[in-house]
Design a protein around this motif. Structure first.
Motif, mmCIF file in Angstrom:
data_model
loop_
_atom_site.group_PDB
_atom_site.id
_atom_site.type_symbol
_atom_site.label_atom_id
_atom_site.label_comp_id
_atom_site.label_asym_id
_atom_site.label_seq_id
_atom_site.Cartn_x
_atom_site.Cartn_y
_atom_site.Cartn_z
ATOM 1 N N LEU A 40 31.790 15.085 44.123
ATOM 2 C CA LEU A 40 31.343 15.041 45.511
ATOM 3 C C LEU A 40 32.357 14.333 46.401
ATOM 4 O O LEU A 40 32.572 14.725 47.551
ATOM 5 N N MET A 41 33.001 13.294 45.870
ATOM 6 C CA MET A 41 33.955 12.514 46.651
ATOM 7 C C MET A 41 35.401 12.774 46.251
ATOM 8 O O MET A 41 36.303 12.057 46.680
ATOM 9 N N ASP A 42 35.615 13.801 45.458
ATOM 10 C CA ASP A 42 36.968 14.153 45.044
ATOM 11 C C ASP A 42 37.752 14.640 46.268
ATOM 12 O O ASP A 42 37.343 15.601 46.918
ATOM 13 N N PRO A 43 38.874 13.983 46.609
ATOM 14 C CA PRO A 43 39.645 14.416 47.786
ATOM 15 C C PRO A 43 40.048 15.884 47.732
ATOM 16 O O PRO A 43 40.191 16.532 48.774
ATOM 17 N N VAL A 46 36.725 17.723 48.941
ATOM 18 C CA VAL A 46 36.189 17.461 50.269
ATOM 19 C C VAL A 46 36.708 18.515 51.255
ATOM 20 O O VAL A 46 37.903 18.785 51.324
#
Length: 204
Positions: A40-43, A46
């Motif tokens: 979910l927060m993987d650059p 995103v």
């Protein structure tokens, strides 16, 4: 696919199935599991989800403070009809697609840009783009770069490349023929429509 990535791994899918099974099909717990993935927060992930037409229109209404009264429902209806996403009218029970390939095509992109142009330049929408600017201490007399940066932050969190930022500044500082000209409120409205056409604005 709806919340994180269009290509979930088999491990991600199995983890959601396991949570569904373990909780007796509790949708809240399933959603918690989805939002708990490190992906979910993987650059690299995103911004890889694309707005559907309806999401794009809702975001544009919100960011431009456009009139949401019944006066403009006909215009919105016509755009959604042309983009084939009228609410509750999808014949298949699975509903409208969530994948980029369902929506990103030449017709879709043109209609999105036309809609942005109408919302920002047609007085019938009673949008408040200029008031939003003045409320934050800027006017048409402010440095063009400051105006561009202000709307860049509002539209997509400032996610502009130096090239795109300069394109917006050049657009703002010229007329429709590309000739350098003084910045006006009308040109600011058109610049916002221009920036809504940048790829970042398609991202959810």
């Amino acid at each position: 696919q709806k919340f994180i990535t269009e290509a979930p791994t088999p491990e991600m899918i199995q983890a959601v199935i396991d949570r569904w099974t373990a909780t007796g099909g509790n949708n809240l717990e399933v959603l918690k599991k989805v939002l708990d993935f490190a992906t979910l927060m993987d650059p690299d992930k995103v911004g890889n989800k694309i707005k559907t037409p309806f999401e794009q229109f809702a975001a544009t209404y919100r960011v431009t403070r456009a009139d949401t009264s019944i006066n403009n429902l006909g215009t919105l209806y016509n755009y959604l009809a042309r983009m084939q996403m009228l609410p509750h009218l999808k014949s298949e029970p699975t509903g409208y697609g969530e994948l980029a390939r369902d929506w990103v095509n030449t017709n879709d992109l043109l209609e999105r840009q036309n809609f942005a142009w109408d919302v920002t330049t047609q007085l019938g929408f009673l949008e408040d783009i200029i008031q939003l600017l003045t409320d934050n201490g800027l006017t048409a007399a402010s440095p063009p770069g400051s105006i561009v940066d202000f709307y860049s932050n509002i539209l997509f969190g400032g996610a502009l490349t130096p090239y795109e930022r300069q394109r917006a500044i050049d657009f703002l500082s010229s007329d429709d023929n590309g000739v350098p000209a003084a910045v006006t409120d009308d040109r600011i409205r058109k610049m916002v429509a221009f920036m809504i056409g940048f790829p970042q604005y398609l991202e959810q």
